[in-house]
Design a protein around this motif. Sequence first.
Motif, PDB file in Angstrom:
ATOM      1  N   ARG A 201      -8.407  42.267 -14.666  1.00 56.02           N
ATOM      2  CA  ARG A 201      -8.853  43.614 -15.024  1.00 56.02           C
ATOM      3  C   ARG A 201      -8.131  44.668 -14.190  1.00 56.02           C
ATOM      4  O   ARG A 201      -7.717  45.717 -14.711  1.00 56.02           O
ATOM      5  CB  ARG A 201     -10.372  43.741 -14.829  1.00 56.02           C
ATOM      6  CG  ARG A 201     -10.902  45.129 -15.156  1.00 56.02           C
ATOM      7  CD  ARG A 201     -12.405  45.217 -15.049  1.00 56.02           C
ATOM      8  NE  ARG A 201     -12.892  44.928 -13.699  1.00 56.02           N
ATOM      9  CZ  ARG A 201     -14.168  44.927 -13.362  1.00 56.02           C
ATOM     10  NH1 ARG A 201     -15.112  45.174 -14.270  1.00 56.02           N
ATOM     11  NH2 ARG A 201     -14.546  44.655 -12.120  1.00 56.02           N
TER      12      ARG A 201
ATOM     13  N   TYR B 172      -5.854  47.762 -15.583  1.00 57.38           N
ATOM     14  CA  TYR B 172      -6.052  49.176 -15.233  1.00 57.38           C
ATOM     15  C   TYR B 172      -4.776  49.774 -14.620  1.00 57.38           C
ATOM     16  O   TYR B 172      -4.498  50.968 -14.787  1.00 57.38           O
ATOM     17  CB  TYR B 172      -7.227  49.339 -14.272  1.00 57.38           C
ATOM     18  CG  TYR B 172      -8.570  49.429 -14.972  1.00 57.38           C
ATOM     19  CD1 TYR B 172      -8.814  50.430 -15.913  1.00 57.38           C
ATOM     20  CD2 TYR B 172      -9.589  48.529 -14.708  1.00 57.38           C
ATOM     21  CE1 TYR B 172     -10.029  50.531 -16.561  1.00 57.38           C
ATOM     22  CE2 TYR B 172     -10.820  48.612 -15.359  1.00 57.38           C
ATOM     23  CZ  TYR B 172     -11.020  49.616 -16.291  1.00 57.38           C
ATOM     24  OH  TYR B 172     -12.233  49.701 -16.947  1.00 57.38           O
TER      25      TYR B 172
ATOM     26  N   TYR C 285      -7.100  48.066 -22.917  1.00 60.22           N
ATOM     27  CA  TYR C 285      -8.562  48.131 -23.040  1.00 60.22           C
ATOM     28  C   TYR C 285      -9.099  46.916 -23.790  1.00 60.22           C
ATOM     29  O   TYR C 285     -10.152  46.371 -23.441  1.00 60.22           O
ATOM     30  CB  TYR C 285      -8.969  49.418 -23.766  1.00 60.22           C
ATOM     31  CG  TYR C 285      -8.865  50.658 -22.912  1.00 60.22           C
ATOM     32  CD1 TYR C 285      -9.720  50.857 -21.829  1.00 60.22           C
ATOM     33  CD2 TYR C 285      -7.916  51.640 -23.184  1.00 60.22           C
ATOM     34  CE1 TYR C 285      -9.631  52.002 -21.036  1.00 60.22           C
ATOM     35  CE2 TYR C 285      -7.810  52.781 -22.403  1.00 60.22           C
ATOM     36  CZ  TYR C 285      -8.670  52.955 -21.330  1.00 60.22           C
ATOM     37  OH  TYR C 285      -8.572  54.086 -20.551  1.00 60.22           O
TER      38      TYR C 285
ATOM     39  N   LYS D  61     -15.175  49.245 -24.386  1.00 66.07           N
ATOM     40  CA  LYS D  61     -13.726  49.190 -24.147  1.00 66.07           C
ATOM     41  C   LYS D  61     -12.959  49.172 -25.475  1.00 66.07           C
ATOM     42  O   LYS D  61     -11.919  49.807 -25.611  1.00 66.07           O
ATOM     43  CB  LYS D  61     -13.378  47.951 -23.325  1.00 66.07           C
ATOM     44  CG  LYS D  61     -13.879  48.001 -21.897  1.00 66.07           C
ATOM     45  CD  LYS D  61     -13.176  49.092 -21.100  1.00 66.07           C
ATOM     46  CE  LYS D  61     -13.664  49.150 -19.656  1.00 66.07           C
ATOM     47  NZ  LYS D  61     -14.984  49.725 -19.504  1.00 66.07           N
TER      48      LYS D  61
END
Length: 437
Positions: free
Chosen positions: A335, A339, A352, A383
């Motif tokens: 994750r 990002y 996402y 998301k």
Amino acid sequence: MMKKITYLLTGMFLFVAVNVVKAQASQECNIKYNLFKGNYVTKKYAEAKVDLEYLLTNCSKLSVNIYKLGAKIANRTNDHTLAKKIYEGRLVNFPNKGAAKAHSEYAKYLIKHKLASSDEVFLILEKAYKISPKEMSVKNIFRYFTGITEKYKDTDPQKVFDTYDDVIESVQEKLDDYNVKIAKLQAKEEAGTIDSKEKKRLKAYITNSTSLGLVESGLDAKISGIATCERLIPIYKRDFDTNKTNGVWLKRAVSRMYNKGCQTDPLFETLAKAYADATQSADAFNFIAGVLDNNGDKKGAAQMRKKAFDLETDPLKKARLKLREAQGARGSRARALAYEALKYNPNMGKAYLYIASLYQKSANSCGSDEFEKRMVYVAALNKALKAKRVDPGCGAGRYISSYKKLVPSKKLIFQKGVSSGMSHKIGCWIGETVRIP
């Protein structure tokens, strides 16, 4: 002497007369052209057709808009003879102005009115494709690839692969372009500074991006049955010696084997190293990092990924490199890398969606009861919705549809003793607060 003067005066008279005639003809063309445009705008198509016929006969090189608007009139009035005349006339008089789009639109016309066989339509689409796939309509791109697949899947699968790569690259270029445009206009929309024209453009960009995303997934579905490891490996082994310095061929071969999960075959490492030697590109070094990872050299893989990332200058491509790295990681590390990708391209819907998929996989381990487990899907849904908003062409629709079916029901919410709209903190590594639906 008098004869010379007479000849001179006659010549001058003829010169003036010819130019007067030309000027009058040019003036008449402009008058007819303006009448034609006016009748088109006011939807007086019968009157517009009269002026159009004059323009096609007498002013065929005046403007490409004669053919662009004329094609729309022929379509609205179902005049097949006029449509063919406009299509052929445009290619003769303006061969370098939107020829690919002209072919694509004429193919669409023929399909709509059932005026040509599948083979005849395919030949027209092939002309459009050879000029510029970018100018083809979304449906016609898919039609053309379907035709190529049916024609060559057994006799020449490499042609199918090459066509797929060409089309996907064109689609990706278009999606990247829309991605940038949508981001700018959405920023203005959120700031309240967007005007009515920009709102229309934003709506059009979102529609077009969504359609392109559907084409991308449709093309993937078409080729999935053909591009298997069992089929790819023998083809690439056969053609490697011929293409071992061909950067484009190597890139496509490595990418396809990677996407189909063929990295465990020794050929993948051979192709990746040849790709790096031939291009010295960031993309190639990133594949080498994957090879090092598979060989257990974690430190070497990390150094190679850094080399690839530092070498790349395009922020959109940097984002893709980070996302690919994320796809090889797990949990919170994956994750975090996703990002990082979003720092370089905040409108990268696939980042996402990847985070959403990470949440989905952890649903059963991130809750002590059914309600808590299903709330993980709320985080995943959020998301996916974000992905669709910022990047309409990323294919978020099927994720949204799937996650919506898995969020807590009203009955389950009631049984838990909570209410819709309340906040809920998801446990384990996700650690995210969401609203109860």
